[in-house]
Design an enzyme around this catalytic site. Structure first.
Site, PDB file in Angstrom:
ATOM      1  N   HIS A 138      34.147  35.670  41.424  1.00  0.00           N
ATOM      2  CA  HIS A 138      33.915  37.113  41.128  1.00  0.00           C
ATOM      3  C   HIS A 138      35.219  38.427  42.039  1.00  0.00           C
ATOM      4  O   HIS A 138      35.410  38.005  42.527  1.00  0.00           O
ATOM      5  CB  HIS A 138      32.661  36.964  41.604  1.00  0.00           C
ATOM      6  CG  HIS A 138      31.694  37.928  41.037  1.00  0.00           C
ATOM      7  ND1 HIS A 138      31.216  39.965  42.274  1.00  0.00           N
ATOM      8  CD2 HIS A 138      31.034  38.781  40.087  1.00  0.00           C
ATOM      9  CE1 HIS A 138      30.269  40.169  41.432  1.00  0.00           C
ATOM     10  NE2 HIS A 138      30.398  40.111  39.838  1.00  0.00           N
ATOM     11  N   ASP A 215      31.450  31.798  48.089  1.00  0.00           N
ATOM     12  CA  ASP A 215      30.783  32.597  47.578  1.00  0.00           C
ATOM     13  C   ASP A 215      29.521  32.350  47.010  1.00  0.00           C
ATOM     14  O   ASP A 215      29.564  31.479  45.362  1.00  0.00           O
ATOM     15  CB  ASP A 215      31.334  33.686  46.695  1.00  0.00           C
ATOM     16  CG  ASP A 215      30.152  33.952  45.859  1.00  0.00           C
ATOM     17  OD1 ASP A 215      29.441  34.267  45.884  1.00  0.00           O
ATOM     18  OD2 ASP A 215      30.966  35.243  45.039  1.00  0.00           O
ATOM     19  N   GLN A 218      25.597  32.623  43.170  1.00  0.00           N
ATOM     20  CA  GLN A 218      24.634  32.280  41.520  1.00  0.00           C
ATOM     21  C   GLN A 218      24.562  30.721  42.023  1.00  0.00           C
ATOM     22  O   GLN A 218      23.591  30.130  41.197  1.00  0.00           O
ATOM     23  CB  GLN A 218      25.619  32.323  40.827  1.00  0.00           C
ATOM     24  CG  GLN A 218      26.744  33.630  39.963  1.00  0.00           C
ATOM     25  CD  GLN A 218      25.730  34.345  39.512  1.00  0.00           C
ATOM     26  OE1 GLN A 218      24.010  33.453  38.880  1.00  0.00           O
ATOM     27  NE2 GLN A 218      25.592  35.529  39.555  1.00  0.00           N
ATOM     28  N   LYS A 241      19.491  37.849  43.203  1.00  0.00           N
ATOM     29  CA  LYS A 241      20.275  36.897  41.912  1.00  0.00           C
ATOM     30  C   LYS A 241      19.282  35.123  42.610  1.00  0.00           C
ATOM     31  O   LYS A 241      19.006  34.441  41.943  1.00  0.00           O
ATOM     32  CB  LYS A 241      21.519  37.115  41.987  1.00  0.00           C
ATOM     33  CG  LYS A 241      22.356  37.711  41.791  1.00  0.00           C
ATOM     34  CD  LYS A 241      23.343  37.615  41.725  1.00  0.00           C
ATOM     35  CE  LYS A 241      24.692  38.661  41.514  1.00  0.00           C
ATOM     36  NZ  LYS A 241      24.834  39.150  40.429  1.00  0.00           N
ATOM     37  N   CYS A 379      33.210  41.120  35.480  1.00  0.00           N
ATOM     38  CA  CYS A 379      33.271  41.038  36.926  1.00  0.00           C
ATOM     39  C   CYS A 379      34.297  39.843  37.330  1.00  0.00           C
ATOM     40  O   CYS A 379      34.024  39.514  38.110  1.00  0.00           O
ATOM     41  CB  CYS A 379      32.055  41.168  38.055  1.00  0.00           C
ATOM     42  SG  CYS A 379      31.227  42.804  37.919  1.00  0.00           S
TER      43      CYS A 379
HETATM   44  C1  LIG Z   1      29.632  34.649  41.542  1.00  0.00           C
HETATM   45  C2  LIG Z   1      29.078  36.161  42.383  1.00  0.00           C
HETATM   46  N1  LIG Z   1      29.774  37.030  42.702  1.00  0.00           N
HETATM   47  C3  LIG Z   1      29.713  37.960  43.596  1.00  0.00           C
HETATM   48  C4  LIG Z   1      28.373  38.776  42.910  1.00  0.00           C
HETATM   49  C5  LIG Z   1      28.400  40.209  43.537  1.00  0.00           C
HETATM   50  O1  LIG Z   1      27.135  39.690  44.272  1.00  0.00           O
HETATM   51  P1  LIG Z   1      25.928  41.239  45.154  1.00  0.00           P
HETATM   52  O2  LIG Z   1      27.064  42.196  43.564  1.00  0.00           O
HETATM   53  O3  LIG Z   1      24.878  41.493  44.679  1.00  0.00           O
HETATM   54  O4  LIG Z   1      26.886  41.960  45.744  1.00  0.00           O
HETATM   55  C6  LIG Z   1      28.461  38.673  41.653  1.00  0.00           C
HETATM   56  C7  LIG Z   1      26.814  38.940  41.272  1.00  0.00           C
HETATM   57  O5  LIG Z   1      27.622  38.896  40.121  1.00  0.00           O
HETATM   58  C8  LIG Z   1      28.016  36.759  40.980  1.00  0.00           C
HETATM   59  O6  LIG Z   1      27.904  36.575  40.145  1.00  0.00           O
END
Ligand SMILES: Cc1ncc(COP(=O)(O)O)c(C=O)c1O
Length: 421
Positions: A138, A215, A218, A241, A379
């Site tokens: 992401h 990260d 998900q 999430k 993203c």
């Molecule tokens: C795999 C992953 N990492 C990071 C993020 C970023 O999360 P946040 O916008 O809640 O900080 C997302 C959000 O879609 C994501 O799907």
């Protein structure tokens, strides 16, 4: 899976351990129509809906306990502090961290990764060094590292993926070298659904004394996560999430690493003492929590964790796996539809494209049927570049989705073909 439940003093019944139709009643937002059709919410990778328990926790806090934390001696402040810190203990248990000092409350995954890049990264990454990520990250696990590399004259290296969307581990290992200062990798790809072999990656990196940030945005809502078992050094989580509120999440970090890192932001609460000559920073975890935090949403995140614990992530994992299997079969039966991301280890996400139809049109026509999916690059533009496509349509599942909703999705996709064909 089923459990034996005592339904009366004289009767026991075998009940499903996870009853999706009962679970749906906990989510008020699901019971509405959109464009005259029942809402089918399949955008859970973007954000999940909130159970009544989470909504109630926010209201309860503002109605009865609202007060600033940590500094007050009065009852409201004590209650607010206790509830806030209770979430830290719940979060610690939830991912099996060794110590509650290892849980830092932040706005979410993005802020957690930026924190590590700006503190650990700035301290340890220098000119000519390397940061290793994968092709399926992401943007929030790319851009903070790019910014760091730019500032320091370091290089961002990228582990390649195959056609299925699986990380090529041999290639990845070859990229780990004496210049690698940190590895940053997603647990579960939001664009492809791929589950990365984190333990193996951590093993490879640790063999070369390289720390690993995961990260987990998900993964945490979809499978049990044990950071001690994974042995990762940092793990980043977003509350929204995992059926909690927006604006709150947390970073797990091994205590010895967090202790040695400089603070992220300066201000109240992160200090032990301040004079104009010298400031002594607070102990963990407060060193990284400057200013008045998001108290209400932290407390409500605790309610979300409790809710997930009650349902049991093992049940949720099984439910979503069955749903993804069923959905993949249904969607692949429709001619002209191709699934993007077909990893062996996969969860929660079904990205697809349709011959000669732009994903934006897919999303718009599905919306007219009451079906919420996401379309775009999610993203994760480098993933799209890897597949040489501008965008996909993405259905992503949550614990409350049903087979009937998957059927509605398949009908919706057939309608897209009719309208656009
Ligand atoms: C795999 C992953 N990492 C990071 C993020 C970023 O999360 P946040 O916008 O809640 O900080 C997302 C959000 O879609 C994501 O799907």
């Amino acid at each position: 899976m089923s459990t034996v439940v005592k339904t009366s003093p004289h009767e026991t019944r075998t009940m499903p351990a996870f009853d999706v139709y009962r679970v749906r009643k906990d989510f008020p937002i699901l019971h509405q129509t959109v464009h005259g059709k029942p809402l089918v919410y399949l955008d859970n990778a973007a954000t999940t809906q909130k159970p009544q328990a989470v909504i109630d926790a926010i209201t309860h806090y503002y109605r009865t306990d609202n007060s600033n934390i940590h500094r007050g001696v009065h009852v409201l402040s004590e209650r607010a502090t206790e509830a806030y810190e209770k979430t830290r203990l719940a979060a610690q248990k939830f991912i099996n961290a060794a110590d509650s000092r290892e849980i830092i409350f932040l706005r979410g995954t993005t802020e957690a990764i930026n924190l590590v890049a700006q503190t650990y990264g700035r301290k340890h990454v220098g000119a000519g060094d390397e940061v290793l990520v994968t092709n399926m990250e992401h943007h929030s696990n790319i851009v903070p590292w790019q910014m760091l590399c730019e500032e320091k004259g370091a290089k961002l290296r990228v582990g390649p993926i195959n056609e299925h969307g699986e990380l090529l581990l041999d290639e990845f290992e070859k990229l780990l070298g004496p210049k690698t200062k940190i590895v940053a990798v997603g647990h579960l790809s939001n664009a492809l659904g791929t589950i990365n072999p984190i333990k193996q990656i951590v093993g490879m990196a640790h063999a070369r004394n390289v720390p690993v940030l995961v990260d987990g945005a998900q993964a945490v809502p979809r499978m049990p996560v044990d950071v001690q078992d994974l042995d990762c050094d940092f793990y980043a989580v977003s509350g929204h999430k995992m059926y909690g509120p927006t604006g709150i999440g947390f970073l797990y970090g091994k205590a010895e690493l967090l202790e040695a890192m400089p603070p992220y932001q300066g201000g109240g609460d992160m200090i032990a003492s301040v004079t104009f000559d010298k400031t002594v920073y607070n102990r963990l975890p407060y060193k990284f929590e400057a200013g008045t935090p998001n108290i209400a949403d932290t407390i409500a995140l605790g309610a979300a964790i409790e809710y997930l614990n009650q349902l049991d992530l093992k049940n949720i994992e099984k439910h979503e796996a069955a749903l993804l299997d069923y959905a993949t079969g249904q969607v692949q039966e429709i001619s002209g539809v191709s699934v993007v991301g077909t990893a062996q280890e996969k969860a929660g996400v079904l990205s697809f494209v349709m011959d000669d139809i732009h994903p934006h049109d897919i999303g718009t026509i599905l919306d007219s049927e009451g079906i919420a999916v996401r379309t775009g690059h999610h993203c994760a533009q480098p993933v799209m570049q890897r597949y040489q496509i501008p965008a996909t349509a993405r259905a992503s599942f949550g614990l409350y989705n049903t087979r009937e909703e998957v059927d509605a999705l398949a009908r919706g996709i057939r309608k897209v073909k009719e309208v656009m064909g």
